[in-house]
Design an enzyme around this catalytic site. Structure first.
Site, PDB file in Angstrom:
ATOM      1  N   VAL A  55       0.834  -1.206   0.000  1.00  0.00           N
ATOM      2  CA  VAL A  55       0.000   0.000   0.000  1.00  0.00           C
ATOM      3  C   VAL A  55       0.866   1.252   0.000  1.00  0.00           C
ATOM      4  CG1 VAL A  55      -1.801   1.280   1.234  1.00  0.00           C
ATOM      5  CG2 VAL A  55      -1.909  -1.212   1.116  1.00  0.00           C
ATOM      6  N   CYS A  56       1.943   1.239   0.770  1.00  0.00           N
ATOM      7  CA  CYS A  56       2.839   2.401   0.815  1.00  0.00           C
ATOM      8  C   CYS A  56       3.466   2.660  -0.555  1.00  0.00           C
ATOM      9  CB  CYS A  56       3.929   2.191   1.859  1.00  0.00           C
ATOM     10  SG  CYS A  56       3.292   2.083   3.547  1.00  0.00           S
ATOM     11  N   THR A  57       3.825   1.598  -1.240  1.00  0.00           N
ATOM     12  CA  THR A  57       4.405   1.751  -2.569  1.00  0.00           C
ATOM     13  C   THR A  57       3.395   2.385  -3.526  1.00  0.00           C
ATOM     14  OG1 THR A  57       5.924  -0.098  -2.242  1.00  0.00           O
ATOM     15  CG2 THR A  57       5.415   0.507  -4.529  1.00  0.00           C
TER      16      THR A  57
END
Length: 160
Positions: A55-57
């Site tokens: 998700v962060c990516t």
């Protein structure tokens, strides 16, 4: 534990080490980033749980791919997590992320913003801070599986 700063209140000041990779093959630049030293333009502070996680990516690639859109409306974007600068540099190079990645390794800034989660790190959050250091918009996720889109952030900036 402090609560996240409310809209209309002062954002907690901080100074954190950070890294920016202006272009994928370029040399990285390391510096100290200070909220109080950034008074020229509004600033989006994107707190994220970890480098190179799914998700962060997606979140940071989306924001990085839209840097021209943010620049066009006169706002800068900094991303903050607990990883160190070497992890940030590796992440930025692997994913082509061109926005500054700041290291809050001890979690002090996440705590000051009321988004620290003991034992887990931090809540995915975004704060729009005006040049006077006042929070003008915020999104604090209860569960970090989603994030405000680039369009949502641009709308928040336009509404300020």
């Amino acid at each position: 534990m402090p609560r996240p700063p409310a809209v209309g209140t002062a954002a907690p000041d901080f100074a954190l080490p950070g890294i920016v990779l202006p272009a994928p093959a370029a040399a990285s630049r390391r510096d100290t980033y200070r909220l109080s030293g950034h008074a020229a333009r509004p600033l989006l502070l994107a707190f994220y749980p970890g480098d190179d996680t799914p998700v962060c990516t997606r979140q940071l690639c989306s924001y990085s791919e839209g840097l021209e859109s943010f620049d066009a409306v006169g706002v800068d974007v900094w991303a903050i997590s607990r990883q160190g600068l070497d992890s940030h540099e590796s992440f930025a190079r692997k994913r082509g992320i061109g926005l500054p990645l700041l290291s809050d390794t001890d979690g002090a800034v996440a705590s000051a913003y009321g988004i620290a989660v003991p034992g887990l790190g931090l809540r995915r959050s975004v704060f729009l801070v005006d040049p006077d250091g006042v929070v003008r918009w915020r999104h604090v996720a209860l569960v970090g599986l989603s994030f405000p889109s680039r369009d949502e952030l641009l709308a928040a900036v336009a509404a300020r």
